[in-house]
Design an enzyme around this catalytic site. Structure first.
Site, PDB file in Angstrom:
ATOM      1  N   ASN A 178     -24.593 -19.130  -9.966  1.00 23.91           N
ATOM      2  CA  ASN A 178     -25.385 -19.846  -9.131  1.00 23.91           C
ATOM      3  C   ASN A 178     -26.850 -19.941 -10.014  1.00 23.91           C
ATOM      4  O   ASN A 178     -26.856 -19.633 -11.207  1.00 23.91           O
ATOM      5  CB  ASN A 178     -25.747 -19.333  -7.866  1.00 23.91           C
ATOM      6  CG  ASN A 178     -26.207 -17.944  -7.604  1.00 23.91           C
ATOM      7  OD1 ASN A 178     -26.966 -17.578  -8.738  1.00 23.91           O
ATOM      8  ND2 ASN A 178     -25.692 -16.989  -6.910  1.00 23.91           N
ATOM      9  N   ASN A 181     -19.506 -10.296  -2.052  1.00 28.37           N
ATOM     10  CA  ASN A 181     -19.749 -10.822  -3.454  1.00 28.37           C
ATOM     11  C   ASN A 181     -21.337 -10.806  -3.408  1.00 28.37           C
ATOM     12  O   ASN A 181     -22.123 -11.028  -2.282  1.00 28.37           O
ATOM     13  CB  ASN A 181     -19.238 -12.230  -3.605  1.00 28.37           C
ATOM     14  CG  ASN A 181     -19.852 -13.456  -2.703  1.00 28.37           C
ATOM     15  OD1 ASN A 181     -21.043 -13.674  -3.180  1.00 28.37           O
ATOM     16  ND2 ASN A 181     -19.365 -13.493  -1.751  1.00 28.37           N
ATOM     17  N   LYS A 191     -20.667 -27.031   0.638  1.00 25.68           N
ATOM     18  CA  LYS A 191     -21.939 -26.482   0.216  1.00 25.68           C
ATOM     19  C   LYS A 191     -21.782 -26.447  -1.337  1.00 25.68           C
ATOM     20  O   LYS A 191     -20.939 -26.205  -2.011  1.00 25.68           O
ATOM     21  CB  LYS A 191     -22.291 -25.022   0.672  1.00 25.68           C
ATOM     22  CG  LYS A 191     -23.639 -24.394   0.156  1.00 25.68           C
ATOM     23  CD  LYS A 191     -24.039 -23.345   1.081  1.00 25.68           C
ATOM     24  CE  LYS A 191     -23.168 -22.072   0.492  1.00 25.68           C
ATOM     25  NZ  LYS A 191     -23.745 -20.899   1.464  1.00 25.68           N
ATOM     26  N   LYS A 214     -24.203 -25.592  -5.174  1.00 27.81           N
ATOM     27  CA  LYS A 214     -25.308 -24.750  -5.805  1.00 27.81           C
ATOM     28  C   LYS A 214     -26.344 -26.043  -6.149  1.00 27.81           C
ATOM     29  O   LYS A 214     -25.948 -26.976  -6.729  1.00 27.81           O
ATOM     30  CB  LYS A 214     -25.056 -24.069  -6.641  1.00 27.81           C
ATOM     31  CG  LYS A 214     -24.160 -22.891  -6.265  1.00 27.81           C
ATOM     32  CD  LYS A 214     -24.757 -21.942  -5.359  1.00 27.81           C
ATOM     33  CE  LYS A 214     -23.612 -20.820  -5.143  1.00 27.81           C
ATOM     34  NZ  LYS A 214     -24.480 -20.244  -3.845  1.00 27.81           N
ATOM     35  N   ASP A 259     -27.854 -25.024  -1.927  1.00 30.94           N
ATOM     36  CA  ASP A 259     -27.782 -23.733  -1.941  1.00 30.94           C
ATOM     37  C   ASP A 259     -28.861 -23.299  -3.298  1.00 30.94           C
ATOM     38  O   ASP A 259     -28.186 -23.512  -4.376  1.00 30.94           O
ATOM     39  CB  ASP A 259     -26.785 -22.687  -1.713  1.00 30.94           C
ATOM     40  CG  ASP A 259     -27.086 -21.224  -1.811  1.00 30.94           C
ATOM     41  OD1 ASP A 259     -28.302 -20.712  -1.963  1.00 30.94           O
ATOM     42  OD2 ASP A 259     -26.100 -20.387  -1.614  1.00 30.94           O
ATOM     43  N   GLU A 318     -30.635 -24.027   1.508  1.00 29.96           N
ATOM     44  CA  GLU A 318     -30.481 -22.536   1.677  1.00 29.96           C
ATOM     45  C   GLU A 318     -31.015 -22.072   0.708  1.00 29.96           C
ATOM     46  O   GLU A 318     -31.439 -22.240  -0.649  1.00 29.96           O
ATOM     47  CB  GLU A 318     -28.921 -22.398   1.638  1.00 29.96           C
ATOM     48  CG  GLU A 318     -28.667 -20.963   1.431  1.00 29.96           C
ATOM     49  CD  GLU A 318     -27.107 -20.751   1.544  1.00 29.96           C
ATOM     50  OE1 GLU A 318     -26.377 -21.410   2.404  1.00 29.96           O
ATOM     51  OE2 GLU A 318     -26.718 -19.887   0.937  1.00 29.96           O
ATOM     52  N   GLU A 347     -29.209 -13.978   3.628  1.00 32.36           N
ATOM     53  CA  GLU A 347     -27.965 -13.487   3.067  1.00 32.36           C
ATOM     54  C   GLU A 347     -28.290 -12.100   2.202  1.00 32.36           C
ATOM     55  O   GLU A 347     -27.764 -11.156   2.048  1.00 32.36           O
ATOM     56  CB  GLU A 347     -27.159 -14.229   2.133  1.00 32.36           C
ATOM     57  CG  GLU A 347     -27.856 -14.918   0.761  1.00 32.36           C
ATOM     58  CD  GLU A 347     -26.967 -15.761  -0.101  1.00 32.36           C
ATOM     59  OE1 GLU A 347     -26.609 -16.786   0.471  1.00 32.36           O
ATOM     60  OE2 GLU A 347     -26.280 -14.957  -1.017  1.00 32.36           O
ATOM     61  N   ASP A 366     -25.603 -10.774   6.395  1.00 28.07           N
ATOM     62  CA  ASP A 366     -24.099 -10.517   5.937  1.00 28.07           C
ATOM     63  C   ASP A 366     -23.942  -9.079   6.484  1.00 28.07           C
ATOM     64  O   ASP A 366     -24.380  -8.111   5.560  1.00 28.07           O
ATOM     65  CB  ASP A 366     -23.776 -10.946   4.747  1.00 28.07           C
ATOM     66  CG  ASP A 366     -22.516 -10.475   4.265  1.00 28.07           C
ATOM     67  OD1 ASP A 366     -21.622 -10.070   4.903  1.00 28.07           O
ATOM     68  OD2 ASP A 366     -21.843 -11.127   3.325  1.00 28.07           O
ATOM     69  N   HIS A 390     -23.391 -15.158   5.674  1.00 28.71           N
ATOM     70  CA  HIS A 390     -22.913 -15.286   3.933  1.00 28.71           C
ATOM     71  C   HIS A 390     -21.600 -14.465   3.992  1.00 28.71           C
ATOM     72  O   HIS A 390     -21.591 -13.322   4.771  1.00 28.71           O
ATOM     73  CB  HIS A 390     -24.081 -14.695   3.293  1.00 28.71           C
ATOM     74  CG  HIS A 390     -23.439 -14.101   2.083  1.00 28.71           C
ATOM     75  ND1 HIS A 390     -23.206 -13.297   1.764  1.00 28.71           N
ATOM     76  CD2 HIS A 390     -23.591 -15.015   0.792  1.00 28.71           C
ATOM     77  CE1 HIS A 390     -22.873 -12.987   0.189  1.00 28.71           C
ATOM     78  NE2 HIS A 390     -23.252 -14.062  -0.097  1.00 28.71           N
ATOM     79  N   GLU A 422     -19.181 -18.446   6.788  1.00 32.70           N
ATOM     80  CA  GLU A 422     -18.986 -19.279   5.574  1.00 32.70           C
ATOM     81  C   GLU A 422     -17.488 -19.079   5.248  1.00 32.70           C
ATOM     82  O   GLU A 422     -16.835 -18.273   5.607  1.00 32.70           O
ATOM     83  CB  GLU A 422     -19.969 -18.545   4.495  1.00 32.70           C
ATOM     84  CG  GLU A 422     -19.677 -19.130   2.977  1.00 32.70           C
ATOM     85  CD  GLU A 422     -20.962 -18.466   2.038  1.00 32.70           C
ATOM     86  OE1 GLU A 422     -21.438 -17.607   2.525  1.00 32.70           O
ATOM     87  OE2 GLU A 422     -21.232 -19.305   1.064  1.00 32.70           O
ATOM     88  N   SER A 423     -17.287 -19.805   4.320  1.00 30.58           N
ATOM     89  CA  SER A 423     -15.513 -19.876   3.580  1.00 30.58           C
ATOM     90  C   SER A 423     -15.725 -20.119   1.921  1.00 30.58           C
ATOM     91  O   SER A 423     -16.661 -21.067   1.939  1.00 30.58           O
ATOM     92  CB  SER A 423     -14.901 -20.705   4.261  1.00 30.58           C
ATOM     93  OG  SER A 423     -13.418 -20.650   3.620  1.00 30.58           O
ATOM     94  N   TYR A 424     -14.861 -19.255   1.316  1.00 25.42           N
ATOM     95  CA  TYR A 424     -14.865 -19.811  -0.195  1.00 25.42           C
ATOM     96  C   TYR A 424     -13.478 -20.150  -0.611  1.00 25.42           C
ATOM     97  O   TYR A 424     -12.776 -19.336  -1.087  1.00 25.42           O
ATOM     98  CB  TYR A 424     -15.326 -18.599  -1.047  1.00 25.42           C
ATOM     99  CG  TYR A 424     -16.821 -18.071  -0.751  1.00 25.42           C
ATOM    100  CD1 TYR A 424     -17.786 -18.804  -1.313  1.00 25.42           C
ATOM    101  CD2 TYR A 424     -16.976 -16.800  -0.223  1.00 25.42           C
ATOM    102  CE1 TYR A 424     -19.096 -18.134  -0.998  1.00 25.42           C
ATOM    103  CE2 TYR A 424     -18.080 -16.209   0.100  1.00 25.42           C
ATOM    104  CZ  TYR A 424     -19.101 -16.843  -0.448  1.00 25.42           C
ATOM    105  OH  TYR A 424     -20.482 -16.076  -0.315  1.00 25.42           O
TER     106      TYR A 424
HETATM  107  O1  LIG Z   1     -23.538 -17.416  -4.934  1.00 31.52           O
HETATM  108  C1  LIG Z   1     -23.902 -16.495  -4.165  1.00 31.52           C
HETATM  109  O2  LIG Z   1     -24.612 -15.356  -4.576  1.00 31.52           O
HETATM  110  C2  LIG Z   1     -23.201 -16.735  -2.754  1.00 31.52           C
HETATM  111  C3  LIG Z   1     -24.279 -17.404  -1.967  1.00 31.52           C
HETATM  112  O3  LIG Z   1     -25.088 -17.641  -2.282  1.00 31.52           O
HETATM  113  C4  LIG Z   1     -23.557 -18.103  -0.560  1.00 31.52           C
HETATM  114  O4  LIG Z   1     -22.253 -17.754  -0.508  1.00 31.52           O
HETATM  115  O5  LIG Z   1     -24.307 -18.480   0.101  1.00 31.52           O
HETATM  116 MG   LIG Z   2     -26.343 -18.512  -0.591  1.00 30.14          MG
END
Ligand SMILES: O=C([O-])CC(=O)C(=O)O
Ligand SMILES: [Mg+2]
Length: 393
Positions: free
Chosen positions: A21, A54, A180, A182, A219, A245, A271, A298, A328, A347-349
């Site tokens: 990020n 994370n 979302k 970066k 973000d 964000e 977060e 979180d 988060h 959130e979801s990844y």
């Molecule tokens: O990239 C990260 O550290 C995770 C993050 O900011 C998020 O999930 O919003």
């Molecule tokens: Mg974030």
């Protein structure tokens, strides 16, 4: 009936990848995992599992030296008035002889154990955690699904704008309508240049979303100072994004207040606030607006759900609805909390941080909403890849 913790095991697992990020890369990211077995007075047993989100690293030292021994020494613990296991007395035992303030990363270690305590509590009750939480704290009312959005759009070696758009397209194909990405990750570049580059990335993704800014979050991961945050704000204001964000250092509350005077659409942050008191400082001094802004504390990084319950109480006292909270971390623990306590979503990844992110295996996302399985506990046993890691403990 009294309850007793009979065993606690811990491990460290990698969640490393080549992504980055605007602030960190994840090449050496790790997570702590724990298993806690609890015995009820009538001889029934349950094992609960926990891990940290994370972004912060595994905490084996703090767990081994302070928090696990205190839990092991806690002895008989009073049950909840509903007759089930109550994580609150166990949490209080863990935090004995810890001073206030200076939360550091002990909040991560405690959060890992707290998650396992809640998983075990719900298993002993024979209920999914979201149902136990609704019964204990929300008058029995749970939502029938949670709003979720797909977080990704990381920087990755060799990834260009086409790669970013392709990734977002995959998320739409999985049933997410909000995504979302970066921004702000151009080290060494002047603000003006970095902004031009990011505007190109944002506009490419917006095109995929039919120009609908309410379906896109950006973000910054706390990278900007006030000058950059305001420059970006002026340029993205017209897009009407879902949220902007962590534009600023998460603990610099007064710069948030200045930004919130200038930037009208929603701002999201939280977060990296690890206690109720830190969150309260944000609410008191950060100038955020309870009718639109989003709070992302979180529980798995910030002393767990016992502390998060205090944070929700603090928010109510300050006129904030739990619906403004979208934690988060993209984990099932926060998803249970979202559904059981009426948060705004989770959130979801879909493509990063496996196997900790995501939902029960085979549960579909439809219109960016996901339903909960009827599995006792957090639901780890219904998430095959994750359970394979946890059961090895
Ligand atoms: O990239 C990260 O550290 C995770 C993050 O900011 C998020 O999930 O919003
Ligand atoms: Mg974030």
């Amino acid at each position: 009936m009294t309850m007793k913790i009979t065993s606690i095991r811990q491990g460290v697992v990698p969640i490393s990848s080549q992504i980055a990020n605007a602030y960190i890369d994840f090449s050496k990211m790790t997570a702590s995992v724990v298993a806690i077995t609890i015995e009820a007075g009538d001889g029934r047993q349950a094992t609960g599992y926990g891990f940290n989100s994370n972004g912060r690293y595994a905490q084996p030292g703090l767990l081994a030296e302070r928090f696990i021994p205190r839990l092991e020494e806690a002895g008989e613990l009073a049950a909840h008035p509903d007759g089930g296991f109550d994580p609150i007395p166990a949490w209080t035992a863990m935090m004995r002889n810890e001073k206030p303030g200076g939360h550091g990363e002990r909040s991560v270690a405690v959060g890992v154990l707290d998650m396992a305590l809640w998983d075990a509590a719900a298993k002993l009750a024979g209920l999914p955690l979201w149902k136990l939480l609704a019964n204990r704290y929300n008058g029995g009312k749970a939502d029938d699904a949670a709003w979720v959005y797909a977080a990704g759009g990381y920087y990755h070696p060799g990834k260009d704008i086409d790669g970013l758009v392709e990734e977002m397209k995959r998320y739409l194909g999985m049933g997410y309508s909000t995504v979302k990405m970066k921004i702000g990750g151009s080290p060494g570049m002047a603000v003006r240049e970095a902004l031009l580059l990011d505007l190109g990335r944002i506009e490419a993704v917006l095109k995929l979303l039919d120009g609908d800014g309410s379906r896109l979050c950006v973000d910054v991961n706390g990278r900007f100072g006030l000058h950059a945050a305001l420059s970006y704000a002026a340029s993205i204001q017209g897009f009407g994004l879902r949220w902007y964000e962590e534009p600023l250092d998460p603990l610099d509350y007064s710069t948030h207040a200045t930004l919130a005077e200038q930037y009208v659409p929603p701002i999201a942050t939280g977060e990296n606030l690890f206690s109720m008191v830190d969150a309260r400082n944000l609410i008191r001094h950060g100038g955020l607006r309870p009718d639109r802004d989003i709070l992302q504390m979180d529980p798995a990084l910030s002393y767990g759900l016992v502390e998060y319950l205090r944070t929700l109480q603090m928010l109510r006292e300050h006129g904030w609805s739990a619906r403004r909270c979208v934690p988060h971390g993209g984990h099932q623990f926060a998803l249970n909390i979202a559904v059981g306590l009426g948060l705004g979503g989770n959130e979801s990844y879909p493509e990063v941080f496996a196997p900790f992110g995501g939902f029960a295996t085979g549960v579909p996302v439809q219109d960016s909403r996901v339903r909960m399985p009827e599995v006792p506990g957090v639901g780890f046993e219904a998430k095959n890849e994750l359970y394979a890691v946890l059961k090895d403990l």
